[in-house]
Design a protein around this motif. Structure first.
Motif, PDB file in Angstrom:
ATOM      1  N   SER A 114       0.850  -1.188   0.000  1.00  0.00           N
ATOM      2  CA  SER A 114       0.000   0.000   0.000  1.00  0.00           C
ATOM      3  C   SER A 114       0.888   1.241   0.000  1.00  0.00           C
ATOM      4  O   SER A 114       2.080   1.156   0.319  1.00  0.00           O
ATOM      5  CB  SER A 114      -0.928  -0.013   1.227  1.00  0.00           C
ATOM      6  OG  SER A 114      -0.174  -0.122   2.412  1.00  0.00           O
ATOM      7  N   PRO A 115       0.322   2.375  -0.347  1.00  0.00           N
ATOM      8  CA  PRO A 115       1.126   3.605  -0.360  1.00  0.00           C
ATOM      9  C   PRO A 115       1.622   3.955   1.041  1.00  0.00           C
ATOM     10  O   PRO A 115       1.044   3.525   2.043  1.00  0.00           O
ATOM     11  CB  PRO A 115       0.148   4.668  -0.855  1.00  0.00           C
ATOM     12  CG  PRO A 115      -0.989   3.934  -1.457  1.00  0.00           C
ATOM     13  CD  PRO A 115      -1.038   2.599  -0.775  1.00  0.00           C
ATOM     14  N   ARG A 116       2.676   4.727   1.061  1.00  0.00           N
ATOM     15  CA  ARG A 116       3.157   5.221   2.346  1.00  0.00           C
ATOM     16  C   ARG A 116       2.104   6.119   2.964  1.00  0.00           C
ATOM     17  O   ARG A 116       1.240   6.649   2.261  1.00  0.00           O
ATOM     18  CB  ARG A 116       4.461   5.999   2.142  1.00  0.00           C
ATOM     19  CG  ARG A 116       5.623   5.109   1.728  1.00  0.00           C
ATOM     20  CD  ARG A 116       6.858   5.931   1.479  1.00  0.00           C
ATOM     21  NE  ARG A 116       6.676   6.692   0.248  1.00  0.00           N
ATOM     22  CZ  ARG A 116       7.481   6.629  -0.808  1.00  0.00           C
ATOM     23  NH1 ARG A 116       8.529   5.855  -0.781  1.00  0.00           N
ATOM     24  NH2 ARG A 116       7.235   7.337  -1.865  1.00  0.00           N
ATOM     25  N   SER A 117       2.153   6.307   4.243  1.00  0.00           N
ATOM     26  CA  SER A 117       1.191   7.145   4.956  1.00  0.00           C
ATOM     27  C   SER A 117       1.131   8.533   4.320  1.00  0.00           C
ATOM     28  O   SER A 117       2.159   9.156   4.047  1.00  0.00           O
ATOM     29  CB  SER A 117       1.614   7.256   6.423  1.00  0.00           C
ATOM     30  OG  SER A 117       0.699   8.055   7.121  1.00  0.00           O
ATOM     31  N   GLY A 118      -0.074   8.979   4.027  1.00  0.00           N
ATOM     32  CA  GLY A 118      -0.272  10.294   3.427  1.00  0.00           C
ATOM     33  C   GLY A 118      -0.187  10.302   1.911  1.00  0.00           C
ATOM     34  O   GLY A 118      -0.398  11.346   1.278  1.00  0.00           O
TER      35      GLY A 118
END
Length: 165
Positions: free
Chosen positions: A159-163
């Motif tokens: 998943s994408p990094r936070s933010g």
């Protein structure tokens, strides 16, 4: 053709564009009564305004013909794969006889994995996006189990990094 790197040049290209009215054939989602900018073509693109008419025709044929719609509908259902192959071929740069439209994504994932997923002791992991469609997650897990492996060990969700998205 000479392109002018100016605002007038851009406006001229827009005026001459043969597809300039194409956008009007789609419903554009609204946000605070303004058109949104919609970049999600991978999963669910914009709905064509003609979809309602086409779906209603299929529903009417289904209601009036039942199973006979496979061969008697206005657009018979049985040969869809043949009728769509030419269009899909053009889309993917293939000849009509080189492609076929079939099934739906989850079934196609099963077919793909059945054909190509050959896990070994060293190479058995599948990488997929986190929170994929539940049916896609099921397809991956069932294929992993078919080979006697544990989905918790074999399937890596990214998943994408936070933010980030």
């Amino acid at each position: 053709m000479t392109y002018l790197n100016t605002l007038d040049g851009a406006r001229s290209l827009d005026t001459d564009d043969p597809l300039k009215n194409f956008r009007g054939q789609f419903f554009i989602p609204q946000h605070h009564h303004h058109d949104t900018i919609y970049f999600n073509g991978n999963s669910l693109g914009l709905q064509p305004k003609s979809t309602i008419v086409h779906l209603q025709q299929e529903l009417t044929d289904w209601a009036n013909l039942g199973v006979k719609g496979h061969v008697q509908a206005r657009h018979p259902w049985t040969p869809y794969h043949e009728e769509l192959s030419g269009m899909i071929g053009k889309l993917v740069g293939a000849q009509q006889e080189e492609v076929v439209v079939m099934s739906q994504l989850t079934v196609n994932l099963h077919v793909l994995l059945t054909t190509f997923y050959r896990p070994t002791r060293q190479r058995f992991k599948i990488i997929c996006e986190a929170k994929a469609f539940p049916s896609d997650q099921y397809a991956l897990a069932s294929q992993v189990r078919l080979h006697g492996l544990d989905p918790d060990e074999a399937i890596i969700e990214v998943s994408p990094r936070s933010g980030e998205y």
